[in-house]
Scaffold this active site. Structure first.
Site, PDB file in Angstrom:
ATOM      1  N   GLU A 120       0.850  -1.183   0.000  1.00  8.59           N
ATOM      2  CA  GLU A 120       0.000   0.000   0.000  1.00  8.59           C
ATOM      3  C   GLU A 120       0.894   1.245   0.000  1.00  8.59           C
ATOM      4  O   GLU A 120       1.875   1.280   0.753  1.00  8.59           O
ATOM      5  CB  GLU A 120      -0.889   0.032   1.244  1.00  8.59           C
ATOM      6  CG  GLU A 120      -1.916   1.140   1.148  1.00  8.59           C
ATOM      7  CD  GLU A 120      -2.868   1.196   2.357  1.00  8.59           C
ATOM      8  OE1 GLU A 120      -2.747   0.365   3.276  1.00  8.59           O
ATOM      9  OE2 GLU A 120      -3.713   2.085   2.357  1.00  8.59           O
ATOM     10  N   ALA A 261       2.365   0.000  10.692  1.00  3.21           N
ATOM     11  CA  ALA A 261       2.019  -1.386  10.426  1.00  3.21           C
ATOM     12  C   ALA A 261       1.171  -1.442   9.169  1.00  3.21           C
ATOM     13  O   ALA A 261       0.762  -0.410   8.650  1.00  3.21           O
ATOM     14  CB  ALA A 261       1.226  -1.967  11.602  1.00  3.21           C
ATOM     15  N   GLU A 263      -2.057  -3.781   7.187  1.00  2.00           N
ATOM     16  CA  GLU A 263      -3.150  -4.731   7.439  1.00  2.00           C
ATOM     17  C   GLU A 263      -3.300  -5.831   6.390  1.00  2.00           C
ATOM     18  O   GLU A 263      -4.409  -6.376   6.245  1.00  2.00           O
ATOM     19  CB  GLU A 263      -4.457  -3.931   7.525  1.00  2.00           C
ATOM     20  CG  GLU A 263      -4.980  -3.322   6.198  1.00  2.00           C
ATOM     21  CD  GLU A 263      -4.583  -1.866   5.971  1.00  2.00           C
ATOM     22  OE1 GLU A 263      -3.564  -1.428   6.533  1.00  2.00           O
ATOM     23  OE2 GLU A 263      -5.282  -1.184   5.206  1.00  2.00           O
ATOM     24  N   GLU A 297      -4.979  -2.515  12.962  1.00  3.31           N
ATOM     25  CA  GLU A 297      -4.760  -3.406  11.809  1.00  3.31           C
ATOM     26  C   GLU A 297      -5.776  -4.546  11.819  1.00  3.31           C
ATOM     27  O   GLU A 297      -6.277  -4.947  10.776  1.00  3.31           O
ATOM     28  CB  GLU A 297      -3.333  -3.958  11.782  1.00  3.31           C
ATOM     29  CG  GLU A 297      -2.220  -2.900  11.842  1.00  3.31           C
ATOM     30  CD  GLU A 297      -2.384  -1.743  10.900  1.00  3.31           C
ATOM     31  OE1 GLU A 297      -2.973  -1.909   9.813  1.00  3.31           O
ATOM     32  OE2 GLU A 297      -1.927  -0.627  11.257  1.00  3.31           O
TER      33      GLU A 297
HETATM   34  N1  B3K Z   1      -2.774   1.114   5.703  1.00  5.55           N
HETATM   35  C1  B3K Z   1      -1.453   1.244   6.273  1.00  5.55           C
HETATM   36  C2  B3K Z   1      -0.728   2.457   5.839  1.00  5.55           C
HETATM   37  C3  B3K Z   1      -0.104   2.368   4.512  1.00  5.55           C
HETATM   38  C4  B3K Z   1       0.752   3.575   4.255  1.00  5.55           C
HETATM   39  C5  B3K Z   1       1.265   3.622   2.860  1.00  5.55           C
HETATM   40  N2  B3K Z   1       2.235   4.666   2.704  1.00  5.55           N
HETATM   41  C6  B3K Z   1      -1.488   1.203   7.757  1.00  5.55           C
HETATM   42  C7  B3K Z   1      -2.762   1.553   8.414  1.00  5.55           C
HETATM   43  O1  B3K Z   1      -3.280   2.631   8.286  1.00  5.55           O
HETATM   44  O2  B3K Z   1      -3.301   0.723   9.076  1.00  5.55           O
HETATM   45 ZN    ZN Z   2      -5.193   2.066   8.857  1.00  8.26          ZN
END
Ligand code: B3K
Ligand code: ZN
Length: 868
Positions: A120, A261, A263, A297
């Protein structure tokens, strides 16, 4: 720079031309030459027979369609265009990648000895050519092949289906994830770990294996993460009626990670900071942070994974909602008021600052150059406040009905923020038409209140005026729907029932116009208003409270948050007045009534220690800076320190008594014990500024049996610049040099060192054995702390702090642009400083802009700042 990076706009969203229903991946893992084979089942859904795939930094080995080599493709910057394709086909692509050279920590990279991934937002395209967009959902099967002795654990999403041995000491494992998902949720890990195992039985009786993978030797630090995971699974069943949906849930802790972190379905990858803890290595704050991030997460499994985002502009759909869920989780398990206070501090401090900066954007951005730049406090924290406002407007029942409908409608699909609001609206019948503006309007609204009391008519009128200043991204602002929670008190402290037009009304007023009056009836005498209770909306409240009213609310308001907030408003009044005084050459002072009010809080026998600690914490320099258009860095620092010194001296006896009375022999991570330590340590932070400071701090350091007390002593020594500081610092570093994560606390103390030679020390600390600019945690602890939390030294008029920032940013621009792009934030607000500092910062921004390899991440921020 070569070609200026192009922005993408939310309004330009187009559904994909093709979809991929299944993908089967094979990774033949080698440090510098990993071969990835991707076999995708592709279906044309639009008119085009050309499929355009995303890909970055890949070496293309071969392309096949339905098993035969295909030559009709074109490679260009970031894309692979395959043409003349049938309507449905199997696409096989082989690519070669180099995980070892991947210092950007996006895609497949090496963290220590292990392989891991971060996809991500758009990292999957660094693994293979793919439709790397969240609205393409495929079923993933992943086969991982690697050397068996170095990489005994080969992990990916879903359930483990098969494994086997190969020649040359290699082995393989195959995983299958039955839940269709976008590529950003893909994960792979290969390495050698210690594993903490447990089990969870879901409410409907599904057995789930829980596994936490940590570096060898760290097993004694994984327990709290496991407890937090089990608590999360249970809480989501109880509060949101949501169960886990696979047979296994894995968490891997890695040392090199750009954020907190990730997910990934069934296989979370975590920054080791949010997994590893024991009493000797972690503070209470670390423990609470682990609980929150493990929860966050885990909660994404439904809000993010089962229902994902249609496009990245919708990021807040999953992030704002999941932050709301993790905040509720922490509040249900711990102290609701303390959690609320800390969340509000983040909004009022860094989030309001972001809203007022050149990066200002709505929680659902309209225009993005580098998506990684939009994992912001606005999307996350303000996004959560927007969800919280809906919760306030609908109530828990209405909100849960909305969640049910949302899942009924969108489970297994990629949705939009609009879909979420529509579900909330349809399930509850509450009109959210005007409320939707919170998704598209950026900036922080100011709500100014005036009141009048009519003694003859026994009415009390509250006039509420809302205004949002223009922001760089958006000139025109409209009136928002603001849930405005108020309560009225009689002088005796009784609550007055709110009545309008002869009817009782709710405490939550619907403020919808730019100016609106509320007339409350049957108010027998001029009341004291408590407003924006629970911080019912992310706005700035302006009301001309007298000291007496604020002192009254500090002790009489029915809810803790309102008491704390009154204390903050009182402090704010004195901080502002003293800054003016200092600028005019005067001295800092706080009235004796204010000191007495804080004395009352300190001595309270009814308030929780954890809450008293919050009441006694002064606003940060950053938060105070946010109150001003032009920031006087030195005056603010001087005022904050002087108020601290005055309170420390005048409350000396009470602070000392509290300090000694809260000594706990045994360490426990129970909330009550955490609260006592918090109060004791804030008392120490004041007492450090008195004559006995050095002795107290030293003896606490020497007798501490846990990291919270150790760090509190070091913090106090650092901020009060005590004689013992050097001794403590060298003792700690001798003890922990081998452990980067534990050293991060020490690096942060070097970063926030208020001494004049702080910058020189920071520079020399960069050659400390435990430091590396390649590791984001180390970099954030030392350099990030210096940029963000050492205002006086960083903003020194010599400009040396800015030059240092420039050097670091230029280096990180090549090695890890995501980290660089986080670190640059304090420079973006250069317009807030005096002309001399402005010119110095601007020169650094110009230098960055002139680089010919400037990454998109920094390009987006630098150009916005310079245009401001
Ligand atoms: N979804 C990830 C964050 C991703 C960041 C990309 N640069 C963690 C979170 O928000 O749970
Ligand atoms: Zn998140």
């Amino acid at each position: 720079m070569a070609d200026a990076p192009q922005a993408k706009y939310r309004k330009d969203y187009q559904p994909p031309s093709h979809t991929i229903t299944q993908i089967s991946l094979t990774f033949d893992l080698h440090d510098t030459q990993t071969i990835v084979t991707a076999v995708s089942q592709v279906k044309q859904v639009g008119k085009s027979h050309t499929l355009t795939l995303d890909g970055e930094g890949l070496e293309l080995v071969s392309v096949k369609v339905d098993g035969t080599s295909w030559s009709e493709f074109k490679q260009s910057e970031g894309q692979l265009e395959i043409s003349n394709l049938p309507a449905e086909f199997e696409l096989t692509i082989d690519t070669k990648i180099n995980p070892e050279d991947n210092t950007a920590l996006e895609g497949l990279y090496k963290s220590g000895g292990a392989f891991c991934t971060q996809c991500e937002a758009e990292g999957f395209r660094r693994i293979t050519y793919y439709l790397d967009r969240p609205d393409v959902l495929a079923v993933f099967t992943t086969k991982v092949i690697a050397d068996k002795s170095n990489f005994p654990f080969l992990l990916s999403n879903g359930n483990r289906v098969e494994s086997g041995d190969l020649e040359n000491g290699r082995h393989w494992v195959e995983w299958h994830d039955p839940h269709p998902k976008p590529a950003y949720l893909f994960a792979l890990v290969a390495g050698d770990f210690d594993v903490l195992r447990d089990k969870y039985v879901t409410r409907s009786g599904r057995n789930v294996e829980l596994e936490i993978f940590v570096d060898k030797g760290n097993l004694d630090r994984a327990n709290h993460a496991m407890v937090s995971l089990i608590n999360s699974m249970k809480w989501d069943e109880e509060r949101f009626d949501l169960e886990y949906d696979l047979d296994i849930y894995m968490i891997v802790a890695v040392d090199f990670f750009n954020m907190g972190a990730m997910e990934n379905k069934g296989l979370n990858v975590f920054n080791s900071k949010y997994v590893l803890a024991n009493t000797q290595t972690a503070t209470d704050a670390d423990y609470l942070g682990i609980e929150a991030v493990i929860g966050h997460e885990y909660f994404h499994n439904w809000t993010g994974n089962r229902v994902t985002c249609r496009d990245w502009f919708q990021l807040s759909l999953k992030e704002g909602l999941t932050v709301f869920r993790d905040q509720e989780f922490s509040s249900d398990l711990g102290s609701r008021s303390v959690n609320r206070i800390n969340n509000v501090r983040i909004i009022r401090g860094p989030q309001f600052a972001e809203d007022a900066s050149p990066m200002s954007h709505p929680i659902r951005p309209e225009k993005v150059i580098e998506m990684n730049n939009f994992y912001t406090l606005t999307v996350y924290e303000k996004g959560s406040e927007v969800i919280r406002m809906m919760h306030t407007l609908l109530g828990e029942d209405g909100f849960q009905k909305g969640m049910k409908l949302y899942f009924e409608r969108h489970d297994g699909t990629a949705a939009t923020c609009e879909d979420f609001v529509a579900a909330m609206e349809d399930a509850s019948g509450v009109d959210l038409k005007q409320f939707r503006l919170w998704y598209s309007q950026s900036g922080t609204p100011t709500v100014s209140v005036t009141t009048s009391y009519d003694d003859a008519a026994k009415t009390y009128t509250m006039t509420v005026v809302q205004k949002t200043e223009p922001t760089l991204d958006q000139e025109e602002k409209q009136a928002l729907h603001i849930p405005f929670n108020v309560e009225l008190y009689t002088q005796a402290g009784d609550v007055i029932e709110l009545q309008c037009n002869g009817e009782p009304v709710s405490n939550v007023l619907d403020v919808k116009q730019s100016s609106q009056s509320f007339v409350f009836e049957n108010v027998s005498s001029r009341p004291i208003p408590s407003m924006l209770r629970e911080f019912s909306a992310p706005v700035v409240l302006e009301y001309d409270y007298s000291d007496e009213e604020l002192i009254f609310l500090m002790s009489q308001a029915r809810n803790d948050f309102a008491r704390w907030d009154a204390g903050q408003m009182l402090l704010a009044k004195y901080i502002k007045a003293n800054v003016e005084k200092v600028q005019a050459g005067g001295d800092v002072s706080v009235s004796s009534e204010v000191v007495d009010a804080f004395r009352g809080v300190l001595l309270s026998e009814t308030l929780e220690p954890a809450f008293i600690a919050e009441m006694l914490a002064l606003p940060s320099h950053n938060e105070v800076s946010g109150w001003y258009k032009q920031v006087d860095v030195d005056a603010i620092a001087h005022v904050l320190k002087s108020i601290k010194v005055q309170l420390a001296n005048e409350l000396h006896d009470e602070l000392t008594a509290v300090y000694h009375s809260l000594n706990q022999q045994e360490y426990s991570i129970e909330h009550a014990s955490i609260g006592k330590r918090a109060l004791r340590n804030i008392a120490l932070s004041y007492l450090a500024f008195t004559e006995q400071g050095n002795g107290l701090v030293l003896s606490q350091y020497d007798s501490a049996n846990n990291m919270t007390d150790t760090i509190a002593a070091m913090n106090a020594a650092n901020s009060a610049q005590l004689e013992c500081r050097e001794r403590l610092m060298s003792d700690y570093s001798d003890k922990w040099t081998h452990d980067g994560l534990v050293m991060d606390k020490w690096f942060a103390l070097q970063g926030t060192n208020p001494a004049k030679d702080a910058l020189d020390k920071v520079k020399s600390t960069m050659s400390h054995a435990a430091f590396s600019l390649k590791n984001p945690n180390r970099t954030r602890s030392l350099v990030g702390a210096f940029f963000n939390m050492n205002p006086v030294q960083f903003h020194s008029v010599t400009g040396e702090g800015y030059q240092f920032a420039g050097e670091i940013l230029r280096e990180l621009n090549s090695s890890n642009p995501q980290v660089a792009s986080r670190l640059i934030d304090p420079l973006l607000k250069f317009r807030k400083y005096d002309p001399k500092r402005q010119a110095l910062i601007k020169a650094e921004l110009e230098k960055l802009k002139a680089m010919d390899n400037l990454a998109k991440d920094l390009f987006e921020k630098v150009t916005k700042a310079l245009a401001s």
